[in-house]
Design a protein around this motif. Structure first.
Motif, PDB file in Angstrom:
ATOM      1  N   THR A  73      -9.745 -53.711  62.917  1.00  0.00           N
ATOM      2  CA  THR A  73      -8.691 -54.059  63.863  1.00  0.00           C
ATOM      3  C   THR A  73      -7.426 -53.247  63.592  1.00  0.00           C
ATOM      4  O   THR A  73      -6.933 -53.202  62.465  1.00  0.00           O
ATOM      5  N   GLN A  77      -3.991 -53.812  68.200  1.00  0.00           N
ATOM      6  CA  GLN A  77      -4.976 -54.826  68.589  1.00  0.00           C
ATOM      7  C   GLN A  77      -4.613 -56.190  68.007  1.00  0.00           C
ATOM      8  O   GLN A  77      -4.771 -57.218  68.665  1.00  0.00           O
ATOM      9  N   SER A  78      -4.134 -56.202  66.772  1.00  0.00           N
ATOM     10  CA  SER A  78      -3.748 -57.453  66.122  1.00  0.00           C
ATOM     11  C   SER A  78      -2.582 -58.101  66.859  1.00  0.00           C
ATOM     12  O   SER A  78      -2.588 -59.316  67.117  1.00  0.00           O
ATOM     13  N   SER A  81      -3.881 -59.467  70.145  1.00  0.00           N
ATOM     14  CA  SER A  81      -4.745 -60.626  69.937  1.00  0.00           C
ATOM     15  C   SER A  81      -3.925 -61.869  69.603  1.00  0.00           C
ATOM     16  O   SER A  81      -4.172 -62.958  70.135  1.00  0.00           O
ATOM     17  N   ARG A  82      -2.930 -61.699  68.744  1.00  0.00           N
ATOM     18  CA  ARG A  82      -2.089 -62.842  68.371  1.00  0.00           C
ATOM     19  C   ARG A  82      -1.320 -63.374  69.585  1.00  0.00           C
ATOM     20  O   ARG A  82      -1.154 -64.587  69.734  1.00  0.00           O
ATOM     21  N   ARG A  84      -2.306 -63.228  72.730  1.00  0.00           N
ATOM     22  CA  ARG A  84      -3.270 -63.936  73.587  1.00  0.00           C
ATOM     23  C   ARG A  84      -3.602 -65.303  73.020  1.00  0.00           C
ATOM     24  O   ARG A  84      -3.652 -66.301  73.746  1.00  0.00           O
TER      25      ARG A  84
END
Length: 222
Positions: A73, A77-78, A81-82, A84
């Protein structure tokens, strides 16, 4: 949702394989809760252990570094993602409080305490409290003091919780339960087994889970 009871007529038994450091496990639970309300189908939950990080050292690892090493990751992306997960959690009434220094931990001890809590009729309460401890308060859910503190907040006996962890009373039972599900092909969580027949994987969303509950309930009634 009932606990430690035989599945009543019209109620669907759901075996949930999950880990308390899995964000999709708490989202999936919240979705399942709403799906039960929306469909009118009662559910009887039975939680089972899964360790996302069985080789995690005692001190844990920085969450971002851990995900980069395990899944490749990237930072971008991290961050996405967090964002979302935080938004999805807020919509379901759960608060993710991610920080740059948040750490990932091993959960074998937490699962031992959950196994014991099941016998006290407090497993779901403890499971939800552990999700809060990890994702909202960013506590070390591998630490015995943290675990005992959380157990006490849901009405479990503090001294007995300490004894269970100190003596590893249910370590063997947890390992056996983990093997049982791994041998049946469960490699990721959350995994839901409905009426011990149908497998649903991941946080599928309220509408999808509502349809599944309705279909399984109709089949059971037929």
């Amino acid at each position: 949702m009932s606990e430690n009871e035989n599945t009543a007529a019209g109620t669907i038994r759901i075996d949930v394989v999950s880990d308390v450091v899995c964000p999709y496990c708490i989202l999936g639970y919240k979705q399942l809760e709403k799906a039960s309300e929306q469909s009118g189908v009662a559910i009887d939950l039975h939680w089972h252990p899964f360790e996302l990080n069985p080789q995690m050292p005692k001190e844990g690892e920085n969450l971002r570094e851990h995900l980069a090493k395990k899944y490749g990751t990237t930072l971008e992306q991290s961050i996405a993602s967090r964002a979302r997960l935080t938004e999805a959690g807020a919509q379901l009434g759960f608060s993710f409080q991610y920080t740059d220094d948040m750490r990932m931990y091993n959960t074998f001890q937490a699962h031992q305490l959950l196994h014991w809590a099941d016998q006290q009729g407090k497993q779901t309460a403890l499971k939800l409290a552990l999700f809060d401890a990890f994702f909202t308060r960013r506590e070390d859910v591998s630490d015995e003091t943290v675990l005992v503190d959380v157990a006490e907040t849901v009405g479990l006996d503090r001294e007995e919780a300490e004894r269970v962890l100190r003596e590893k009373t249910y370590a063997g039972a947890v390992r056996a339960d983990q093997r049982f599900w791994l041998e049946r092909g469960i490699q990721g969580v959350p995994a839901y087994i409905l009426n011990q027949r149908y497998l649903v994987s991941g946080a599928q969303g309220v509408e999808n889970l509502s349809r599944v509950l309705t279909q399984v309930a109709a089949e059971k009634a037929a």
